[in-house]
Design a protein around this motif. Sequence first.
Motif, mmCIF file in Angstrom:
data_model
loop_
_atom_site.group_PDB
_atom_site.id
_atom_site.type_symbol
_atom_site.label_atom_id
_atom_site.label_comp_id
_atom_site.label_asym_id
_atom_site.label_seq_id
_atom_site.Cartn_x
_atom_site.Cartn_y
_atom_site.Cartn_z
ATOM 1 N N ALA A 58 -6.346 5.962 -5.493
ATOM 2 C CA ALA A 58 -6.707 7.253 -4.900
ATOM 3 C C ALA A 58 -6.537 8.384 -5.906
ATOM 4 C CB ALA A 58 -5.863 7.501 -3.662
ATOM 5 N N ALA A 59 -5.489 8.316 -6.722
ATOM 6 C CA ALA A 59 -5.272 9.356 -7.734
ATOM 7 C C ALA A 59 -6.381 9.352 -8.778
ATOM 8 C CB ALA A 59 -3.912 9.150 -8.389
ATOM 9 N N SER A 98 -15.966 -8.468 -0.040
ATOM 10 C CA SER A 98 -15.196 -8.032 -1.210
ATOM 11 C C SER A 98 -14.971 -6.527 -1.204
ATOM 12 C CB SER A 98 -15.917 -8.454 -2.490
ATOM 13 O OG SER A 98 -17.181 -7.819 -2.589
ATOM 14 N N PHE A 99 -15.941 -5.746 -0.695
ATOM 15 C CA PHE A 99 -15.749 -4.297 -0.607
ATOM 16 C C PHE A 99 -14.575 -3.954 0.302
ATOM 17 C CE2 PHE A 99 -16.442 -0.315 1.642
ATOM 18 C CZ PHE A 99 -16.598 0.579 0.597
ATOM 19 N N LEU A 100 -14.539 -4.604 1.461
ATOM 20 C CA LEU A 100 -13.440 -4.322 2.377
ATOM 21 C C LEU A 100 -12.105 -4.751 1.775
ATOM 22 C CD1 LEU A 100 -15.051 -5.397 5.763
ATOM 23 C CD2 LEU A 100 -14.658 -3.070 4.931
ATOM 24 N N ARG A 101 -12.110 -5.859 1.060
ATOM 25 C CA ARG A 101 -10.856 -6.349 0.496
ATOM 26 C C ARG A 101 -10.300 -5.424 -0.572
ATOM 27 N NH1 ARG A 101 -10.207 -12.034 -2.906
ATOM 28 N NH2 ARG A 101 -7.975 -11.786 -3.415
ATOM 29 N N VAL A 103 -11.555 -2.173 -1.435
ATOM 30 C CA VAL A 103 -11.683 -0.725 -1.247
ATOM 31 C C VAL A 103 -11.438 -0.325 0.212
ATOM 32 C CG1 VAL A 103 -13.224 1.262 -1.471
ATOM 33 C CG2 VAL A 103 -13.301 -0.568 -3.172
ATOM 34 N N GLY A 104 -12.177 -0.950 1.132
ATOM 35 C CA GLY A 104 -12.179 -0.500 2.515
ATOM 36 C C GLY A 104 -10.815 -0.498 3.164
ATOM 37 N N THR A 147 -0.247 -1.774 5.110
ATOM 38 C CA THR A 147 -1.385 -2.599 4.691
ATOM 39 C C THR A 147 -2.276 -2.842 5.899
ATOM 40 O OG1 THR A 147 -0.027 -3.688 3.020
ATOM 41 C CG2 THR A 147 -2.096 -4.755 3.613
ATOM 42 N N CYS A 148 -3.570 -2.729 5.710
ATOM 43 C CA CYS A 148 -4.517 -2.934 6.801
ATOM 44 C C CYS A 148 -5.267 -4.247 6.618
ATOM 45 C CB CYS A 148 -5.520 -1.784 6.869
ATOM 46 S SG CYS A 148 -4.830 -0.245 7.503
#
Length: 470
Positions: A58-59, A98-101, A103-104, A147-148
């Motif tokens: 995020a930074a 893979s995006f969800l893993r 980034v999402g 963690t989500c």
Amino acid sequence: MFKKLPGDEAQHLVTTTPDTAVVFRPAVLHTPAIITVLIFTWRLLAGLIRVIWRHPIAAIVVAVPVVTWALYGWPWGLGLVALVLVGLTAWFFLARASFLRWVGWRLLAFWRRIWVYRRHWQPVMIVSGLGRRIHGRDYLPRLVHVTCTSWADLVTVRMLTGQCVKDWADRVDHLAHGFGATSCRVSIARAGWLLLIIPRHDPLATPLPAVPIPDEATVGPVEIGRCEDGTPWKLKVHGTHVLVAGATGAGKGSIIWSTIRGLLPAVRAGLVQIWALDPKRMELSFGRTLFGDRYAATPDACADLLEAAVAVMQERADRFAGLQRTHTPTTEDPFVLVVVDEVAFLTAYQSDKGLKLRISAALATLTTQGRAVGVGVLAALQDPRKDVLSIRNLFPDKIALRLDESEQVDMVLGDGARDRGALADHISPIPAQGAGVAYVRLETSPDPIRVRAAYVSDADIRAMAEAVTA
């Protein structure tokens, strides 16, 4: 008279004025402004370093466009942001998993940590009694990490010194409603650290169709449904005994028939034999041709079939003694699974005391000695009380479907299971929502797992029977 007096001199004064007020002014130490500025600057820098350390991605996402803007102007900074957004959008549509893993779920965890948990942490801890307010200062458990996953938030917490797991297990309802969830489960991460599992939605809310029959012959573990985290629920039947408890209509038949369905290729290959006891003459009778002559419905026949299983077990034990300690299924010595649909009718509600003693003795013998020689028991009942089934502790693996009372949860899954989140008494009685939903407590783990068994229809059972017959 005197309105303001310093120190203890007031005790030597006598006044006749009834409305005299003695005022004490505490000593005030004026801190230089430079010290105050240094303290706030240090706190700002420490907080910034902590945010960058905990959330490096995020930074970087924020820092790179800002630096680009400062060095090359706003068109370059805006173009970089647009390029990143286009790339993330393409990644989302082309490779969503893979995006969800990567980034999402990370972005969602960052947002929920700030907006849900950090925002409500203090009031929830204080009101629930997990935090302490001493001399005007709040002492709170530490929110370490969030963690989500696709269905839940995994919140890592460091307890206050002197707290125990039971303090948190007793307040799972406070935690769930305080953070806007329907339930909460507590497990131990390590000494002094807890993992709170807080679902965002229920992935087991809809019924599951029957699991496809496996292509390979196997004795297990067999897939019979889904776990709450989306992974297949595989039930171990070889080398253990399984007790299934649930109220009427809770879905005991789904577990029994899904297990038989998973073992069907092994049955056809001769590696598994299923012996069925059906005192209700309703559930297992649909697939009677699957069991051949190893099917019993009357109490006399059930007692004879159980004693025959004991004889097979003892004969194998005599042959295996000194040669092997575990059983490997073969066509000569197949795995024998004894399925008892309503075991309470045979052990508690049987009017013939002689038959009751024979059945109880045979079941006790099988559950204490049958694992090593390849004889397992899968028993189902509605009432889990000790006087109904005195040998329930001889079943290493236990499954609790919908139960009528909260005390029954610990009867089935063991002491403390409900405090850890096994809310079997809260499962919906509506068949479409709660049939087949259960909590499992395995021999190797004290933490209950929420699962749902697939529904095997009458047409599926008839097709299974025809396949074996053919």
